[in-house]
Write an enzyme that holds these catalytic residues in place. Structure first.
Site, short mmCIF file in Angstrom:
data_model
loop_
_atom_site.label_atom_id
_atom_site.label_comp_id
_atom_site.label_asym_id
_atom_site.label_seq_id
_atom_site.Cartn_x
_atom_site.Cartn_y
_atom_site.Cartn_z
N SER A 286 0.87 -1.18 0.11
CA SER A 286 -0.13 -0.02 0.08
C SER A 286 0.85 1.34 0.07
CB SER A 286 -0.95 0.19 1.17
OG SER A 286 -0.27 0.37 2.34
N LYS A 287 0.21 2.40 -0.18
CA LYS A 287 0.81 3.67 -0.31
C LYS A 287 2.05 3.83 0.88
CE LYS A 287 0.41 6.85 -3.12
NZ LYS A 287 1.54 6.67 -3.85
N ARG A 288 1.50 3.31 1.94
CA ARG A 288 2.59 3.47 3.09
C ARG A 288 4.01 2.70 3.00
NH1 ARG A 288 2.39 -0.52 6.92
NH2 ARG A 288 1.02 -2.08 6.15
N GLY B 189 5.59 3.06 -0.07
CA GLY B 189 6.03 3.85 -1.09
C GLY B 189 5.11 3.86 -2.27
N GLU C 275 4.05 6.47 -11.22
CA GLU C 275 5.07 7.00 -10.39
C GLU C 275 6.60 6.22 -10.50
OE1 GLU C 275 3.50 7.67 -5.91
OE2 GLU C 275 2.63 6.04 -6.86
#
Ligand code: GLU
Length: 427
Positions: free
Chosen positions: A199-201, A203, A209
């Site tokens: 997930s986003k946390r 990276g 991206e």
């Protein structure tokens, strides 16, 4: 004939997991000389956007995952879903409630043989009746996906593990319509280093991206292919053609695949190293422009920039590094760090003046001749080449570490080198 599809919902970016699903479908289709279909599952009008569809398509194109059919869009097929839902209701296998059409889950058990997970069996009584068409007229995912997969002749449904629980519901709808059930392969989840779902946390999670971070599509492709699949060969770098040749669903690994950015960087470095500088040029150009180091296409000295890439690419993990590490080749004036100047250049002004004078006589300005000149100069002065070299390095690049100095000097060219050294010398 094998027919597979990638069926993203256009509600956000193309994530690593989605890209991996698309890639495995694509590899499978190409391996079997089958058909790869792109289907945009946009029946959720509230959440679907054209913007997201565009980024998904861009991501797939960047990775070179070309589709043979589509993109089909669910929003263009609403009457088809309604027709089949009404058929089910008319046959007494469903009912209408509050304007919604609902499938009645029959008694019994539902079993399927997942190519990755083996036999999966559930008791139908654990399932609730399945909404087919919502009261607002739009189909649900579980219903539309069956109609689409059937109409599009899908032979293998390859998708994320998170859909396993949906599969029995979908099978019941196939059976109610008297349709052949495709084969299923559910791909293991992609995990972060802490073994929880990526997930986003952890990276960056979207393909865009990674593109912006300077990963090459070929490297990202290679890396994704090994994320939850292994050809059983003890190496990591595989060409697109090799991966097509080797791919099989039987070798998908059941346990969750850990997304390892270090390994991706390592792989990217390998690809940067082996990609010809001419090709890297087009890829790094946007990064240079972004930094304002190239402002117009007109005065570009392409030959010079290609030599720069040639020199710098050996040690770069990403195109961002390639751009950043070549700053002093592109900027009119290198960026000098005050402290570094104090430590390494102050007090050596006279020496630098003399070095620049000595270098004036080097013709042609080749790395071999430059080395000879500086060695001679050091000997005459009773100094170590190493000490002179570091001062010169900093004077011409502003950096303590660069590719081999004499090659850097040759590439920069006599004029730039002398100008930069003189700048620090005594006038
Ligand atoms: N639109 C669904 C998703 O993005 C597709 C799942 C499937 O492949 O059936 O998760």
């Amino acid at each position: 004939m094998v027919r597979v599809r990638f069926a993203p919902s256009p509600t956000g970016a193309l994530h690593v997991g989605g890209a991996r699903t698309a890639l495995f479908n694509w590899l499978f289709a190409r391996n079997k000389k089958g058909v790869f279909i792109l289907r945009i599952e946009d029946s959720d009008f509230q959440r679907s956007t054209k913007e997201a569809e565009k980024t998904i398509i861009e991501g797939l194109s960047w990775l070179g995952l070309n589709w043979d059919e589509g993109p089909y869009r669910q929003s263009e097929r609403l009457d088809v879903y309604r027709k089949y839902a009404e058929k089910i209701v008319q046959e007494g296998k469903g009912y209408e409630e509050n304007g919604a059409l609902i499938f009645k889950v029959p008694l019994g058990e539902t079993t399927f043989n997942d190519i990755v997970w083996g036999e999966i069996k559930i008791k139908n009584e654990t399932l609730k009746d399945i909404v087919m068409i919502k009261s607002d007229g739009t189909p649900t995912y579980n219903f539309a996906v069956v109609i689409d997969d059937h109409d599009m002749g899908i032979t293998h449904v390859i998708r994320g593990e998170d859909h396993i629980a949906n599969t029995p519901k979908q099978i019941l709808i196939y059976q109610a319509l008297g349709w052949e059930v495709p084969k299923f392969a559910h791909l293991p989840m992609i995990l972060g280093p802490d073994k929880s779902k990526l997930s986003k946390r952890h990276g960056a999670t979207s393909v865009a991206e990674y593109k912006n971070m300077g990963f090459l599509p070929e490297a990202f492709f290679n890396y994704l292919a090994l994320l939850g699949w292994s050809p059983g060969i003890d190496r990591e770098i595989f060409s697109r053609e090799e991966l097509i040749e080797l791919f099989s669903l039987e070798r998908v690994i059941k346990r969750g695949a850990v997304f390892d950015i270090k390994k991706l960087e390592w792989m990217n470095a390998q690809y940067i190293k082996k990609t010809p500088a001419e090709k890297l040029y087009d890829l790094v150009l946007p990064f240079w422009k972004e930094r304002g180091w190239i402002t117009s296409e007109e005065n570009i000295d392409k030959e010079y920039l290609i030599k720069v890439i040639e020199l710098v690419k050996e040690r770069c993990k990403t195109l961002v590094e390639l751009a950043n590490f070549s700053d002093y080749f592109l900027q009119k004036e290198p960026t000098y760090d005050k402290i570094l100047v104090e430590q390494e250049i102050r007090g050596k002004e006279k020496l630098l003046s003399e070095v620049s004078e000595a270098l004036e006589g080097v013709n042609p300005f080749s790395s071999v001749n430059i080395e000879d000149c500086l060695k001679n100069f050091a000997e005459i002065k009773g100094l170590k080449l190493k000490d002179i070299a570091q001062t010169v390095r900093i004077a011409i690049s502003g950096k303590k570490v660069t590719p081999p100095l004499f090659e850097v000097m040759e590439t920069l060219g006599k004029e730039r080198v002398i100008e930069r050294i003189k700048r620090w010398g005594i006038v």
